[in-house]
Design a protein around this motif. Structure first.
Motif, PDB file in Angstrom:
ATOM      1  N   GLU A  84      41.056  44.611  13.373  1.00 55.43           N
ATOM      2  CA  GLU A  84      39.682  44.996  13.692  1.00 55.43           C
ATOM      3  C   GLU A  84      39.677  46.310  14.465  1.00 55.43           C
ATOM      4  O   GLU A  84      40.690  46.713  15.041  1.00 55.43           O
ATOM      5  CB  GLU A  84      38.994  43.896  14.515  1.00 55.43           C
ATOM      6  N   ARG A  85      38.510  46.958  14.450  1.00 56.35           N
ATOM      7  CA  ARG A  85      38.380  48.215  15.173  1.00 56.35           C
ATOM      8  C   ARG A  85      38.193  47.925  16.661  1.00 56.35           C
ATOM      9  O   ARG A  85      37.357  47.092  17.025  1.00 56.35           O
ATOM     10  CB  ARG A  85      37.181  48.998  14.636  1.00 56.35           C
ATOM     11  N   ALA A  86      38.977  48.612  17.482  1.00 57.97           N
ATOM     12  CA  ALA A  86      38.909  48.359  18.927  1.00 57.97           C
ATOM     13  C   ALA A  86      37.541  48.719  19.490  1.00 57.97           C
ATOM     14  O   ALA A  86      37.010  49.778  19.179  1.00 57.97           O
ATOM     15  CB  ALA A  86      39.988  49.172  19.635  1.00 57.97           C
ATOM     16  N   PRO A  87      36.968  47.833  20.299  1.00 58.12           N
ATOM     17  CA  PRO A  87      35.670  48.160  20.918  1.00 58.12           C
ATOM     18  C   PRO A  87      35.839  49.254  21.973  1.00 58.12           C
ATOM     19  O   PRO A  87      36.963  49.622  22.318  1.00 58.12           O
ATOM     20  CB  PRO A  87      35.248  46.850  21.584  1.00 58.12           C
ATOM     21  N   ALA A  88      34.710  49.715  22.474  1.00 59.40           N
ATOM     22  CA  ALA A  88      34.755  50.777  23.493  1.00 59.40           C
ATOM     23  C   ALA A  88      35.386  50.246  24.776  1.00 59.40           C
ATOM     24  O   ALA A  88      35.380  49.045  25.041  1.00 59.40           O
ATOM     25  CB  ALA A  88      33.346  51.266  23.761  1.00 59.40           C
ATOM     26  N   LEU A  89      35.974  51.156  25.514  1.00 61.35           N
ATOM     27  CA  LEU A  89      36.546  50.838  26.822  1.00 61.35           C
ATOM     28  C   LEU A  89      35.928  51.860  27.772  1.00 61.35           C
ATOM     29  O   LEU A  89      36.149  53.059  27.610  1.00 61.35           O
ATOM     30  CB  LEU A  89      38.066  51.012  26.749  1.00 61.35           C
ATOM     31  N   GLU A  90      35.139  51.370  28.687  1.00 57.55           N
ATOM     32  CA  GLU A  90      34.368  52.322  29.500  1.00 57.55           C
ATOM     33  C   GLU A  90      34.682  52.202  30.986  1.00 57.55           C
ATOM     34  O   GLU A  90      35.228  51.197  31.428  1.00 57.55           O
ATOM     35  CB  GLU A  90      32.866  52.065  29.280  1.00 57.55           C
ATOM     36  N   GLY A  91      34.314  53.231  31.702  1.00 56.66           N
ATOM     37  CA  GLY A  91      34.494  53.212  33.154  1.00 56.66           C
ATOM     38  C   GLY A  91      35.135  54.492  33.629  1.00 56.66           C
ATOM     39  O   GLY A  91      35.443  55.383  32.846  1.00 56.66           O
ATOM     40  N   LYS A  92      35.339  54.557  34.926  1.00 52.05           N
ATOM     41  CA  LYS A  92      36.012  55.718  35.522  1.00 52.05           C
ATOM     42  C   LYS A  92      37.517  55.462  35.500  1.00 52.05           C
ATOM     43  O   LYS A  92      37.954  54.325  35.700  1.00 52.05           O
ATOM     44  CB  LYS A  92      35.555  55.904  36.960  1.00 52.05           C
ATOM     45  N   ARG A 123      56.200  47.240  44.652  1.00 53.19           N
ATOM     46  CA  ARG A 123      56.269  46.580  43.341  1.00 53.19           C
ATOM     47  C   ARG A 123      57.462  47.117  42.555  1.00 53.19           C
ATOM     48  O   ARG A 123      57.900  48.254  42.778  1.00 53.19           O
ATOM     49  CB  ARG A 123      54.969  46.780  42.568  1.00 53.19           C
ATOM     50  N   PRO A 124      57.996  46.340  41.613  1.00 57.21           N
ATOM     51  CA  PRO A 124      59.168  46.814  40.865  1.00 57.21           C
ATOM     52  C   PRO A 124      58.830  47.960  39.909  1.00 57.21           C
ATOM     53  O   PRO A 124      57.669  48.119  39.514  1.00 57.21           O
ATOM     54  CB  PRO A 124      59.614  45.575  40.089  1.00 57.21           C
ATOM     55  N   GLY A 125      59.816  48.723  39.525  1.00 50.29           N
ATOM     56  CA  GLY A 125      59.636  49.787  38.530  1.00 50.29           C
ATOM     57  C   GLY A 125      59.241  51.116  39.127  1.00 50.29           C
ATOM     58  O   GLY A 125      59.067  51.253  40.339  1.00 50.29           O
ATOM     59  N   ILE A 126      59.106  52.084  38.200  1.00 50.35           N
ATOM     60  CA  ILE A 126      58.762  53.445  38.625  1.00 50.35           C
ATOM     61  C   ILE A 126      57.237  53.589  38.765  1.00 50.35           C
ATOM     62  O   ILE A 126      56.495  52.719  38.314  1.00 50.35           O
ATOM     63  CB  ILE A 126      59.286  54.487  37.592  1.00 50.35           C
ATOM     64  N   ALA A 127      56.832  54.689  39.387  1.00 48.51           N
ATOM     65  CA  ALA A 127      55.381  54.976  39.468  1.00 48.51           C
ATOM     66  C   ALA A 127      54.859  55.212  38.061  1.00 48.51           C
ATOM     67  O   ALA A 127      55.567  55.746  37.203  1.00 48.51           O
ATOM     68  CB  ALA A 127      55.159  56.200  40.337  1.00 48.51           C
ATOM     69  N   HIS A 128      53.637  54.793  37.818  1.00 48.36           N
ATOM     70  CA  HIS A 128      53.046  54.976  36.487  1.00 48.36           C
ATOM     71  C   HIS A 128      52.325  56.317  36.422  1.00 48.36           C
ATOM     72  O   HIS A 128      51.698  56.723  37.391  1.00 48.36           O
ATOM     73  CB  HIS A 128      52.050  53.846  36.189  1.00 48.36           C
ATOM     74  N   ASN A 129      52.424  56.948  35.258  1.00 50.57           N
ATOM     75  CA  ASN A 129      51.741  58.249  35.121  1.00 50.57           C
ATOM     76  C   ASN A 129      50.614  58.176  34.081  1.00 50.57           C
ATOM     77  O   ASN A 129      50.140  59.188  33.619  1.00 50.57           O
ATOM     78  CB  ASN A 129      52.736  59.352  34.748  1.00 50.57           C
ATOM     79  N   PHE A 130      50.244  56.956  33.711  1.00 54.35           N
ATOM     80  CA  PHE A 130      49.177  56.826  32.698  1.00 54.35           C
ATOM     81  C   PHE A 130      47.852  56.455  33.372  1.00 54.35           C
ATOM     82  O   PHE A 130      47.828  56.043  34.530  1.00 54.35           O
ATOM     83  CB  PHE A 130      49.576  55.815  31.620  1.00 54.35           C
ATOM     84  N   PRO A 131      46.722  56.607  32.644  1.00 51.64           N
ATOM     85  CA  PRO A 131      45.409  56.363  33.248  1.00 51.64           C
ATOM     86  C   PRO A 131      45.181  54.902  33.639  1.00 51.64           C
ATOM     87  O   PRO A 131      45.563  53.990  32.896  1.00 51.64           O
ATOM     88  CB  PRO A 131      44.415  56.763  32.148  1.00 51.64           C
ATOM     89  N   TYR A 132      44.557  54.726  34.785  1.00 49.78           N
ATOM     90  CA  TYR A 132      44.143  53.404  35.255  1.00 49.78           C
ATOM     91  C   TYR A 132      42.615  53.398  35.276  1.00 49.78           C
ATOM     92  O   TYR A 132      42.001  54.183  35.988  1.00 49.78           O
ATOM     93  CB  TYR A 132      44.675  53.157  36.676  1.00 49.78           C
ATOM     94  N   ILE A 133      42.025  52.499  34.460  1.00 51.92           N
ATOM     95  CA  ILE A 133      40.554  52.436  34.395  1.00 51.92           C
ATOM     96  C   ILE A 133      40.039  51.382  35.371  1.00 51.92           C
ATOM     97  O   ILE A 133      40.567  50.265  35.430  1.00 51.92           O
ATOM     98  CB  ILE A 133      40.097  52.079  32.963  1.00 51.92           C
TER      99      ILE A 133
END
Lengths: 196, 228
Positions: free
Chosen positions: B45-53, B165-175
């Motif tokens: 299916e087509r992914a619905p919108a994902l909104e926010g800052k 928290r475990p792992g490296i810092a994340h560099n991707f967007p957080y909504i």
């Protein structure tokens, strides 16, 4: 073809049909009665106008259903940065289907105009049959119910700050059909049904 | 006596057949000229919108999932960019646990400098919500601390300091989905939930439909690469 020019394929017969439905259609279309005898009397003219209106309404509703299917494929048809952008309205998954069954509004419009077309077509063929008055009443009630759907869809457009010109044409067809059914229903209730 | 036509025939039948024929012709034209794809959160299916800052490391701006899609993409095309969406809660212990794996996946499949991955780029996105569970109390500050692994931020994620928290810092967007709008729209049953989405916006894999299967395996199996 530019979608706004393509829209004229539906708008022109709709406007002609609407003019036939209105009382002023007498002066506009009476001269054509020599070639089309049905246009020579009020009843025949309103029936003809209503037939044209319902066919145009059904066709434009099918077109909106087609547009919504095309958009779901990932394509576009009439996307625009201006306020007139049917892609933005028909492609909005939150508003482009009825909230209860999830049927696209275009499909609901096409089915409704098919029912209206059936009412008006069968009534025009046998205007003196005993079921005609109930068909005209049902057509009037159905098109009146359409006003609530139109109000909801206009509210959606207001929220989106966009106008879908194809949807608006279908809304206009419903209003024209309501006037036509109402006029025929009143004519049918008068004793002059066969003389006007 | 042989009738050439039926005097008793009702015009309603003829009218009904003609109008129905028109209706079905209309439906058949639409069926023949389009291939509609439903919008939803199931595979195919087509992914619905994902909104926010969203927060990208420097500030908050409007998020537009549509901008990731390429409607001209065709299966197998390596140049298209895929998308992974994680629905998470910074106070959910499983989300904290999986942060290490998410960071590693984002680095390896998202074009990390010494990554061995030779396939299509996979963009990672996290939609952060606040579940209605006692003790789950999130905020934008907590999201930033979780994402950036900020030391001594004073923010607590699932009972521990967010920066630990475990792992490296994340560099991707957080909504920011603290109001659960996106979570409800996507019918998310629990966190973490993952979706792997094709470059044309069609959902290719969802963790809800593959219980026990890892996101890493889904990416390796479904995303095209040169060496395959």
């Amino acid at each position: 073809m530019d979608p706004n020019i393509q829209l004229m394929i539906y708008v022109i017969p709709l406007v002609i049909g609407f003019l036939m439905i209105l009382p002023l259609g007498r002066s506009l279309f009476a001269p054509l009665s020599e070639y089309m005898p049905s246009l020579g009397n009020e009843r025949g003219r309103v029936f003809s106008g209503l037939l044209l209106t319902c066919v145009a309404g059904m066709a434009v509703s099918f077109q909106t259903l087609w547009i919504s299917s095309k958009i779901s494929e990932g394509g576009n048809f009439c996307a625009s940065n201006s306020i007139l952008s049917c892609d933005d309205v028909i492609g909005n998954v939150e508003y482009n289907a009825d909230p209860i069954f999830g049927i696209p509004w275009g499909g609901i419009g096409a089915a409704t105009f098919c029912i209206l077309l059936y009412f008006v077509y069968s009534s025009s063929k046998e205007p003196n049959a005993d079921w005609v008055s109930s068909y005209l009443k049902m057509g009037t009630y159905l098109t009146f119910a359409g006003f609530f759907v139109i109000a909801l869809l206009v509210f959606y457009e207001f929220k989106m700050e966009k106008i879908c010109q194809y949807c608006t044409t279908a809304h206009f067809a419903n209003i024209a059909a309501f006037i036509g059914f109402l006029r025929l229903m009143r004519m049918n209730q008068s004793k002059e049904w066969n003389t006007i | 006596m042989k009738y050439t036509y039926d005097d008793e025939a009702d015009i309603r039948t003829t009218a009904l057949i003609r109008v129905m024929a028109l209706f079905f012709v209309g439906i058949m034209i639409i069926a023949a000229t389009t291939s509609p794809i439903a919008t939803g959160t199931k595979e195919g299916e087509r992914a619905p919108a994902l909104e926010g800052k969203f927060y990208n490391g420097s500030g908050w701006s409007d998020f537009d999932l549509e901008s990731y899609w390429d409607p001209t993409w065709e299966a197998g095309d390596i140049s298209g960019q895929w998308v992974v969406i994680e629905f998470m809660d910074t106070d959910c212990p499983y989300c904290v646990e999986s942060a290490e794996e998410m960071g590693a996946n984002a680095y390896n499949f998202g074009g990390g400098s010494d990554s061995q991955w030779d396939g299509a780029i996979v963009n990672f996105i996290a939609s952060v919500t606040e579940l209605d569970i006692s003790g789950h109390d999130s905020s934008r500050a907590e999201m930033i601390a979780f994402r950036d692994k900020s030391a001594n931020s004073g923010e607590e994620c699932a009972g521990s300091e967010c920066g630990s928290r475990p792992g490296i810092a994340h560099n991707f967007p957080y909504i920011d989905d603290l109001d659960q709008d996106n979570m409800k729209k996507w019918n998310i049953g629990g966190t973490p939930s993952y979706y792997l989405i094709q470059p044309d916006g069609i959902i290719a894999w969802s963790s809800a439909e593959h219980k026990g299967e890892k996101l890493l395996d889904a990416i390796v199996t479904l995303v095209p690469r040169e060496s395959a």
